[in-house]
Design a protein around this motif. Sequence first.
Motif, PDB file in Angstrom:
ATOM      1  N   UNK A  83       0.838  -1.194   0.000  1.00  0.00           N
ATOM      2  CA  UNK A  83       0.000   0.000   0.000  1.00  0.00           C
ATOM      3  C   UNK A  83       0.878   1.251   0.000  1.00  0.00           C
ATOM      4  N   UNK A  84       0.571   2.166  -0.909  1.00  0.00           N
ATOM      5  CA  UNK A  84       1.249   3.461  -0.931  1.00  0.00           C
ATOM      6  C   UNK A  84       0.523   4.462  -0.048  1.00  0.00           C
ATOM      7  N   UNK A  85      -0.798   4.365  -0.025  1.00  0.00           N
ATOM      8  CA  UNK A  85      -1.595   5.248   0.812  1.00  0.00           C
ATOM      9  C   UNK A  85      -2.937   4.595   1.099  1.00  0.00           C
ATOM     10  N   UNK A  86      -3.602   5.152   2.064  1.00  0.00           N
ATOM     11  CA  UNK A  86      -4.946   4.703   2.430  1.00  0.00           C
ATOM     12  C   UNK A  86      -5.689   5.930   2.935  1.00  0.00           C
ATOM     13  N   UNK A  87      -6.781   6.260   2.283  1.00  0.00           N
ATOM     14  CA  UNK A  87      -7.616   7.376   2.700  1.00  0.00           C
ATOM     15  C   UNK A  87      -8.940   6.809   3.194  1.00  0.00           C
ATOM     16  N   UNK A  88      -9.242   7.059   4.441  1.00  0.00           N
ATOM     17  CA  UNK A  88     -10.432   6.488   5.070  1.00  0.00           C
ATOM     18  C   UNK A  88     -11.395   7.603   5.458  1.00  0.00           C
ATOM     19  N   UNK A  89     -12.662   7.374   5.179  1.00  0.00           N
ATOM     20  CA  UNK A  89     -13.746   8.241   5.633  1.00  0.00           C
ATOM     21  C   UNK A  89     -14.598   7.440   6.609  1.00  0.00           C
ATOM     22  N   UNK A  90     -14.648   7.877   7.857  1.00  0.00           N
ATOM     23  CA  UNK A  90     -15.433   7.233   8.898  1.00  0.00           C
ATOM     24  C   UNK A  90     -16.824   7.859   8.896  1.00  0.00           C
ATOM     25  N   UNK A  91     -17.867   7.051   8.663  1.00  0.00           N
ATOM     26  CA  UNK A  91     -19.212   7.595   8.515  1.00  0.00           C
ATOM     27  C   UNK A  91     -20.139   7.305   9.693  1.00  0.00           C
ATOM     28  N   UNK A  92     -19.965   6.152  10.338  1.00  0.00           N
ATOM     29  CA  UNK A  92     -20.809   5.773  11.477  1.00  0.00           C
ATOM     30  C   UNK A  92     -19.938   5.062  12.506  1.00  0.00           C
ATOM     31  N   UNK A 101     -27.224  -4.605   7.611  1.00  0.00           N
ATOM     32  CA  UNK A 101     -28.292  -3.983   6.828  1.00  0.00           C
ATOM     33  C   UNK A 101     -27.750  -3.223   5.621  1.00  0.00           C
ATOM     34  N   UNK A 102     -26.491  -3.466   5.288  1.00  0.00           N
ATOM     35  CA  UNK A 102     -25.801  -2.806   4.170  1.00  0.00           C
ATOM     36  C   UNK A 102     -25.690  -1.292   4.322  1.00  0.00           C
ATOM     37  N   UNK A 103     -25.708  -0.810   5.565  1.00  0.00           N
ATOM     38  CA  UNK A 103     -25.432   0.608   5.805  1.00  0.00           C
ATOM     39  C   UNK A 103     -23.934   0.825   5.724  1.00  0.00           C
ATOM     40  N   UNK A 104     -23.539   1.883   5.053  1.00  0.00           N
ATOM     41  CA  UNK A 104     -22.129   2.212   4.885  1.00  0.00           C
ATOM     42  C   UNK A 104     -21.594   2.800   6.182  1.00  0.00           C
TER      43      UNK A 104
END
Length: 163
Positions: free
Chosen positions: A103-112, A145-148
């Motif tokens: 992995x060169x980078x990892x950008x994560x968005x935390x939503x819940x 429930x397939x919630x992101x």
Amino acid sequence: MGRTRTYSWDDPSIPAQSARELAGLDFLRAMQAGLIPRPPIGQTLDFDLDEVEHGRAVFSFLPGEEHYNPIGSVHGGVFATLLDSAAGCAVQSTLPRGTAYTSLDLTVKFLRPITAETGRVRAIGTVVNGGRRTALAQAQLLDADDRLLAHATSSCLLFPIPA
């Protein structure tokens, strides 16, 4: 009430050697079938490779208190580890024998937030674009429930495995 967790892992050189000898998809399928031991991180966090096909990998994970941060929810590093594993293994599933990635980078968005009450979650990684030297992948973390819950993108460097 005491809270403890005990686990063990296999020698990490075993899957590492197998990764050198097999094409990426064959390696991941052998690991999924239990023919190759899971890497120590899989044992440490207790997540499983549930599905793998060319360009796609799915991991599942049952969150518990042992994964909590100081404010009472699953630590973001656990989210990131699952997403990085799913995205990276999606890339690995496309690689021929003798080729590896990092992995060169990892950008994560935390939503819940995730807690023990969330139940089993799935990290679904897919390749967005594969090239000769780099690959771009994404991963989604979903509840039952397939919630992101979170989303990530990852750039991976592809390289020949040194002899």
